[in-house]
Design a protein around this motif. Structure first.
Motif, PDB file in Angstrom:
ATOM      1  N   CYS A   5       0.845  -1.191   0.000  1.00 31.94           N
ATOM      2  CA  CYS A   5       0.000   0.000   0.000  1.00 31.94           C
ATOM      3  C   CYS A   5       0.879   1.239   0.000  1.00 31.94           C
ATOM      4  CB  CYS A   5      -0.908  -0.011   1.228  1.00 31.94           C
ATOM      5  SG  CYS A   5      -1.907   1.479   1.400  1.00 31.94           S
ATOM      6  N   SER A   6       0.455   2.244  -0.748  1.00 29.75           N
ATOM      7  CA  SER A   6       1.172   3.514  -0.801  1.00 29.75           C
ATOM      8  C   SER A   6       0.156   4.646  -0.888  1.00 29.75           C
ATOM      9  CB  SER A   6       2.111   3.551  -2.013  1.00 29.75           C
ATOM     10  OG  SER A   6       2.727   4.820  -2.142  1.00 29.75           O
ATOM     11  N   ALA A   7       0.518   5.809  -0.360  1.00 32.84           N
ATOM     12  CA  ALA A   7      -0.396   6.950  -0.400  1.00 32.84           C
ATOM     13  C   ALA A   7      -0.635   7.430  -1.818  1.00 32.84           C
ATOM     14  CB  ALA A   7       0.156   8.093   0.449  1.00 32.84           C
ATOM     15  N   ILE A   8       0.344   7.219  -2.683  1.00 33.68           N
ATOM     16  CA  ILE A   8       0.225   7.611  -4.082  1.00 33.68           C
ATOM     17  C   ILE A   8       0.862   6.518  -4.926  1.00 33.68           C
ATOM     18  CG2 ILE A   8       2.400   8.886  -4.257  1.00 33.68           C
ATOM     19  CD1 ILE A   8       0.822  11.050  -5.826  1.00 33.68           C
ATOM     20  N   ALA A  20       5.362  -9.088  -9.419  1.00 34.55           N
ATOM     21  CA  ALA A  20       6.130 -10.309  -9.685  1.00 34.55           C
ATOM     22  C   ALA A  20       6.452 -11.056  -8.392  1.00 34.55           C
ATOM     23  CB  ALA A  20       7.418  -9.959 -10.428  1.00 34.55           C
ATOM     24  N   ALA A  21       6.567 -10.312  -7.300  1.00 31.82           N
ATOM     25  CA  ALA A  21       6.859 -10.935  -6.009  1.00 31.82           C
ATOM     26  C   ALA A  21       5.603 -11.500  -5.348  1.00 31.82           C
ATOM     27  CB  ALA A  21       7.521  -9.920  -5.077  1.00 31.82           C
ATOM     28  N   GLY A  22       4.443 -11.290  -5.987  1.00 31.45           N
ATOM     29  CA  GLY A  22       3.207 -11.881  -5.486  1.00 31.45           C
ATOM     30  C   GLY A  22       2.399 -11.000  -4.557  1.00 31.45           C
ATOM     31  N   LEU A  23       2.727  -9.713  -4.487  1.00 30.53           N
ATOM     32  CA  LEU A  23       1.984  -8.801  -3.620  1.00 30.53           C
ATOM     33  C   LEU A  23       0.868  -8.117  -4.398  1.00 30.53           C
ATOM     34  CD1 LEU A  23       4.842  -7.093  -1.565  1.00 30.53           C
ATOM     35  CD2 LEU A  23       3.346  -8.969  -0.871  1.00 30.53           C
ATOM     36  N   GLU A  24      -0.273  -7.957  -3.753  1.00 34.35           N
ATOM     37  CA  GLU A  24      -1.411  -7.272  -4.358  1.00 34.35           C
ATOM     38  C   GLU A  24      -1.517  -5.855  -3.803  1.00 34.35           C
ATOM     39  OE1 GLU A  24      -4.948  -9.487  -3.736  1.00 34.35           O
ATOM     40  OE2 GLU A  24      -4.234 -11.290  -4.767  1.00 34.35           O
ATOM     41  N   ALA A  25      -1.919  -4.927  -4.670  1.00 36.80           N
ATOM     42  CA  ALA A  25      -2.056  -3.530  -4.258  1.00 36.80           C
ATOM     43  C   ALA A  25      -3.304  -3.355  -3.402  1.00 36.80           C
ATOM     44  CB  ALA A  25      -2.124  -2.623  -5.481  1.00 36.80           C
ATOM     45  N   ALA A  26      -3.210  -2.473  -2.415  1.00 36.85           N
ATOM     46  CA  ALA A  26      -4.353  -2.115  -1.573  1.00 36.85           C
ATOM     47  C   ALA A  26      -4.373  -0.601  -1.407  1.00 36.85           C
ATOM     48  CB  ALA A  26      -4.256  -2.790  -0.208  1.00 36.85           C
ATOM     49  N   GLN A  27      -5.562  -0.038  -1.303  1.00 37.48           N
ATOM     50  CA  GLN A  27      -5.708   1.390  -1.097  1.00 37.48           C
ATOM     51  C   GLN A  27      -5.488   1.729   0.377  1.00 37.48           C
ATOM     52  OE1 GLN A  27      -6.157   3.599  -3.619  1.00 37.48           O
ATOM     53  NE2 GLN A  27      -6.040   1.825  -4.985  1.00 37.48           N
ATOM     54  N   LEU A  28      -4.915   2.909   0.617  1.00 42.97           N
ATOM     55  CA  LEU A  28      -4.654   3.318   1.993  1.00 42.97           C
ATOM     56  C   LEU A  28      -5.944   3.363   2.808  1.00 42.97           C
ATOM     57  CD1 LEU A  28      -2.419   4.205   3.930  1.00 42.97           C
ATOM     58  CD2 LEU A  28      -2.809   6.569   3.215  1.00 42.97           C
ATOM     59  N   ALA A  29      -7.044   3.750   2.153  1.00 40.80           N
ATOM     60  CA  ALA A  29      -8.325   3.832   2.859  1.00 40.80           C
ATOM     61  C   ALA A  29      -8.851   2.460   3.269  1.00 40.80           C
ATOM     62  CB  ALA A  29      -9.351   4.544   1.980  1.00 40.80           C
ATOM     63  N   VAL A  31      -6.831  -0.152   4.206  1.00 36.40           N
ATOM     64  CA  VAL A  31      -5.830  -0.890   4.978  1.00 36.40           C
ATOM     65  C   VAL A  31      -6.392  -1.390   6.307  1.00 36.40           C
ATOM     66  CG1 VAL A  31      -3.669  -0.585   6.267  1.00 36.40           C
ATOM     67  CG2 VAL A  31      -3.827   0.183   3.910  1.00 36.40           C
ATOM     68  N   LYS A  32      -7.314  -0.631   6.890  1.00 28.15           N
ATOM     69  CA  LYS A  32      -7.858  -1.019   8.197  1.00 28.15           C
ATOM     70  C   LYS A  32      -8.578  -2.364   8.155  1.00 28.15           C
ATOM     71  CE  LYS A  32     -11.954   1.848   7.370  1.00 28.15           C
ATOM     72  NZ  LYS A  32     -12.739   3.013   7.853  1.00 28.15           N
ATOM     73  N   GLU A  33      -8.965  -2.802   6.953  1.00 31.91           N
ATOM     74  CA  GLU A  33      -9.638  -4.095   6.813  1.00 31.91           C
ATOM     75  C   GLU A  33      -8.644  -5.248   6.688  1.00 31.91           C
ATOM     76  OE1 GLU A  33     -12.818  -4.079   7.128  1.00 31.91           O
ATOM     77  OE2 GLU A  33     -13.076  -1.895   7.008  1.00 31.91           O
ATOM     78  N   LEU A  34      -7.351  -4.938   6.582  1.00 26.30           N
ATOM     79  CA  LEU A  34      -6.340  -5.966   6.351  1.00 26.30           C
ATOM     80  C   LEU A  34      -5.582  -6.287   7.630  1.00 26.30           C
ATOM     81  CD1 LEU A  34      -4.846  -4.573   3.001  1.00 26.30           C
ATOM     82  CD2 LEU A  34      -6.630  -6.312   3.265  1.00 26.30           C
ATOM     83  N   GLU A  38       0.405  -8.660   7.338  1.00 22.99           N
ATOM     84  CA  GLU A  38       0.469  -9.107   5.947  1.00 22.99           C
ATOM     85  C   GLU A  38       0.632  -7.939   4.980  1.00 22.99           C
ATOM     86  OE1 GLU A  38       0.696 -12.095   5.066  1.00 22.99           O
ATOM     87  OE2 GLU A  38       0.117 -13.168   6.887  1.00 22.99           O
ATOM     88  N   LEU A  39       1.020  -6.775   5.510  1.00 26.55           N
ATOM     89  CA  LEU A  39       1.038  -5.550   4.708  1.00 26.55           C
ATOM     90  C   LEU A  39       2.440  -4.960   4.608  1.00 26.55           C
ATOM     91  CD1 LEU A  39      -0.618  -3.259   3.275  1.00 26.55           C
ATOM     92  CD2 LEU A  39      -0.779  -2.177   5.529  1.00 26.55           C
ATOM     93  N   LEU A  40       2.810  -4.578   3.385  1.00 28.69           N
ATOM     94  CA  LEU A  40       4.012  -3.781   3.154  1.00 28.69           C
ATOM     95  C   LEU A  40       3.561  -2.348   2.899  1.00 28.69           C
ATOM     96  CD1 LEU A  40       7.015  -3.276   2.618  1.00 28.69           C
ATOM     97  CD2 LEU A  40       6.641  -4.004   0.245  1.00 28.69           C
ATOM     98  N   LEU A  41       3.871  -1.462   3.827  1.00 25.83           N
ATOM     99  CA  LEU A  41       3.466  -0.065   3.731  1.00 25.83           C
ATOM    100  C   LEU A  41       4.610   0.737   3.109  1.00 25.83           C
ATOM    101  CD1 LEU A  41       1.082   1.798   4.545  1.00 25.83           C
ATOM    102  CD2 LEU A  41       2.334   2.279   6.642  1.00 25.83           C
TER     103      LEU A  41
END
Length: 237
Positions: A5-8, A20-29, A31-34, A38-41
């Motif tokens: 997740c990233s702010a921009i 390629a490393a298998g990570l899925e994008a998540a919106q900052l808004a 993140v509280k559901e995750l 399991e999160l790379l910020l």
């Protein structure tokens, strides 16, 4: 680790490596559901965030937006999210990112440079810190919690900004912005001229088609007249 997740939006090259490393994008808004574990910020130094926002977004960022972004990022980091600066991640290859996901410790060369701040972004950032010192405090706290990959924390951040906000550098950067704006205006004028040429060509084609239709109508009328004349001759004979 499953999400990043990233702010921009991050740079395309980094996004490809994260995928390629298998990570899925998540919106900052969202993140509280995750699960924070399991999160790379992914965060950016304030000046870099300002510069990225300016080049990628149409709407100007507000100081309140920046305060909220760094507050949220620090909050989720304290809850257990792994965090890393985007510029450090940019230097990692996919294999190193996979090691990071597996909770290993990839390392960068000690000579890896900090991102260079633009003079105008440096000046704006320094003013921002005067008005909202919590932005600087939260950024430096993120550095203390971050994966550094063998590098040092950005403890000299203010000094780096100050050396990039000297008057001569600011003037050069300011004039460069004017040059880019002038270039954009010239490009817009060129596009407008091209559109006018296309419109003129289209109008010409329509006129030519109109002339062809008129010629066909004349030919059809002549053919009908000729057929009528021949029919009359046959009747008279």
């Amino acid at each position: 680790m499953k999400h990043w997740c990233s702010a921009i939006d991050v740079a395309p090259g980094l996004k490809e490596k994260l995928t390629a490393a298998g990570l899925e994008a998540a919106q900052l808004a969202d993140v509280k559901e995750l699960d924070p574990s399991e999160l790379l910020l992914i965060y950016s130094p304030p000046d870099q965030l300002l510069e990225q926002w300016r080049t990628r977004e149409d709407t100007p960022v507000q100081s309140s937006d920046l305060r909220q972004i760094f507050q949220q990022q620090l909050k989720y980091t304290k809850l257990g999210a792994c965090c890393a600066a985007d510029w450090r991640l940019n230097y990692l290859d996919t294999t190193s990112l996979l090691r990071l996901i597996q909770r290993q410790q990839p390392r960068l060369e000690l000579s890896t440079p900090y991102p260079e701040a633009s003079p105008i972004a440096s000046l704006v950032s320094l003013q921002l810190f005067k008005e909202s010192p919590d932005v600087l405090e939260n950024y430096l706290n993120l550095e203390l919690h971050a994966e550094l990959f063998g590098l040092q924390t950005d403890s000299d951040y203010i000094q780096r900004l100050q050396t990039r906000s000297l008057t001569d550098l600011l003037l050069t950067d300011w004039w460069q912005v004017n040059a880019e704006r002038e270039c954009s205006r010239e490009q817009a004028d060129s596009n407008l001229l091209r559109m006018q040429q296309i419109q003129d060509d289209f109008d010409r084609i329509l006129q030519e088609q109109s002339g062809v239709r008129s010629l066909l109508q004349d030919q059809n009328k002549l053919s009908r007249d000729l057929l009528t004349h021949l029919a009359k001759q046959q009747l008279e004979s």
